[in-house]
Enzyme design. Sequence first.
Site, short mmCIF file in Angstrom:
data_model
loop_
_atom_site.label_atom_id
_atom_site.label_comp_id
_atom_site.label_asym_id
_atom_site.label_seq_id
_atom_site.Cartn_x
_atom_site.Cartn_y
_atom_site.Cartn_z
N GLU A 1 26.48 34.64 62.77
CA GLU A 1 27.61 33.72 62.86
C GLU A 1 27.42 32.54 61.90
O GLU A 1 26.33 31.95 61.83
CB GLU A 1 27.69 33.23 64.31
CG GLU A 1 28.78 32.24 64.62
CD GLU A 1 28.77 31.84 66.09
OE1 GLU A 1 29.74 31.21 66.53
OE2 GLU A 1 27.78 32.15 66.80
N LYS B 1 36.95 33.58 65.86
CA LYS B 1 36.31 33.56 67.18
C LYS B 1 37.31 33.12 68.23
O LYS B 1 38.05 32.15 68.05
CB LYS B 1 35.10 32.62 67.15
CG LYS B 1 34.24 32.64 68.41
CD LYS B 1 32.99 31.80 68.18
CE LYS B 1 32.05 31.82 69.38
NZ LYS B 1 30.81 31.06 69.11
N CYS C 1 29.69 35.98 68.94
CA CYS C 1 28.80 35.30 69.87
C CYS C 1 29.35 35.18 71.29
O CYS C 1 29.33 36.12 72.07
CB CYS C 1 28.41 33.93 69.32
SG CYS C 1 26.94 33.23 70.11
#
Length: 673
Positions: A45, A114, A174
């Site tokens: 990330e 994200k 994540c």
Amino acid sequence: MNAFGIVRVASATIRTSVGDPAANAREVVGVLERTEGCDVVLFPELCLTGYTCADLFYQPTLLNAAVDALAAVVEANTGQPRIVVVGLPLGVGPHLYNCAAVIDGSGVRGLVPKQHLPNYKEFYERRWFHPARGEEPAEIDLLGRPTPFGIDLLFPVEGAGDAGRDVILGVEICEDLWLPIPPSASQALAGATILLNLSASNETIGKSAYRTDLVVGQSGRCMAAYAYSGSGPSESTTDLVFGGHCLIAEDGRMLAESRRVGDGQPIERGSYWIEADVDVDRLTFERRSAATFEWPVGPVRPFRRIGVGLGLSERPDLKRFVPAAPFVPANGPELNRRCAEIFEIQVAGLAKRVERLPAGTTLHMGVSGGLDSTLALLVAVKTLDLLGMDRKLLHGLTMPGFGTTNRTRTNAVDLMEHLGVSSETIDISGLAFQSFRELGHSPFGIDARHMNLSAFRAALLELPEENRKDLTFENVQARLRTFLLMSRGFVVGTGDLSEMALGWSTYNADHMSMYNPNCSIPKTLVRFLVLYAANHEFPAGPTRDTLTSIAETTISPELLPTSKRGEILQATEDSLGPYELHDFFLYHAIRWGCPPEKILYLSRFADFSKPYPPALVEKTLRTFITRFFAQQYKRSCVPDGPKVGTVSLSPRGDWRMPSDADASAWLRWAEQD
């Protein structure tokens, strides 16, 4: 990827220069230069800037440098048959997004922002980034070209023909994984088979175990491959330490795991990666076999499919473990538990059936001194002990015939004595001899009408070894044994899964019983369990010696005459091929639906107990396929018995197949040689 749908995935972490995208791009490119054989390479990330830039993310200088770094990675990958996924911050209109860029040989194919931003305890992502909700622009201009943008992107592979038709990438970032319903779940339901997670997960005590469980568990729930790449210790350590944990799992099983901070090894602060070959064809088979996949829920929204280029390539190696004995528990800390579990399933199945019998019912079993009857005997003894019943209620009957050796007969009698069951010996030679005469059958061309039994035995000993084929001679003995057993009462069966697959039994003889606890135990596992019992349950003494002798005895039905010295001449594996190979074929054909060509390919990487010439492997595979199809009629009417492992051939459970199915399509590979 290769023609069998096997895709090589790398999960990498880099030496991060926080706030220096150009340096980070050089690290990424350096990894790409050393992972040229990989099809998919995943990075952490925000790897092009560093995850820990904090308020620097507001700075246009950093954001512009990140785009330049992305361009450098794209240039390094131009023309390569490879997919690269990197993380970077991107400004889109008034918002800043934490993004994953999916790159193939032609450039950036899509950007996935994200969705779930952690904003608790040590995390403050919402200070800088905007969560993606599906309302973002569907396309943005990036590096001079329109680029798909959004949380509704999947990336199917193009350019790999039929082998790549089910290779579809899904991307999450994540925290997305840590949610009750991760985005990857919807991606998998929409068809994604390889799920990629770019992450920056800091290390705290015990966190790595939970992280591993998440990755492995999600791969299992989604019936997918799941690759996870975590930022490493070269991120800023102002408040946190990142471990550089990289993981690749497939369908609930770990394929590869990297080192990390806190694992007890010297800390690695440079770039490193792991590689594994994921089997997409296997995943597709598993999904098609699981009727509940995609039901009752479906994808939360329609997905756009953005094709990514990936070509076919053949590699001399395979970066995944191919067990030579896939049914046998591996050595390790769970070995004892696995073996105990197998025995307990068998015992629980037989116990339920026994407790439904009238009180005091005797259980009858044919005990030959071979592997299968030995395992069934051990299970039956454990069952009686569980139910608090006298072991003498188990009546073992050994029935020597024309092919029985002193070794197997002695082992059978000794084992029953050691275990404290009641036993009896009936020599079936006389009954078989009389049956031949009544049937008007001349075994091996020997006219027995004017002979007595002694003369007949003497004639058998003079037979040349090449003239020992007489199916009636074998079947009469096998059916006599079952006749004697079933005339007594309730019969516990002994036949194993491998014999069921190959039809290596006499119809309505050793094929039949009232209940068979061995029905889903393959031959390699039978041998292993007998030796396990010898070494762990009877660590010393005559029982252990007898069990060990049985495990080392040549596998044989002992239905053909012995040699003049009383030795076994009818070795099953001489006729069928090694059981080790048959069980390998059985597992991959039935559990994973592998075509014969793929089974042969996988066999090249299995560490068998000894090297087998390719010609023998191919011959044995032809035997397996031919017999598996031809012998289904026997499997269509087998006794009850418990499923123990992932493969069962019960016609009432896992396996329904026409008895007259044609094997031609499965044998076509052999005709091409």
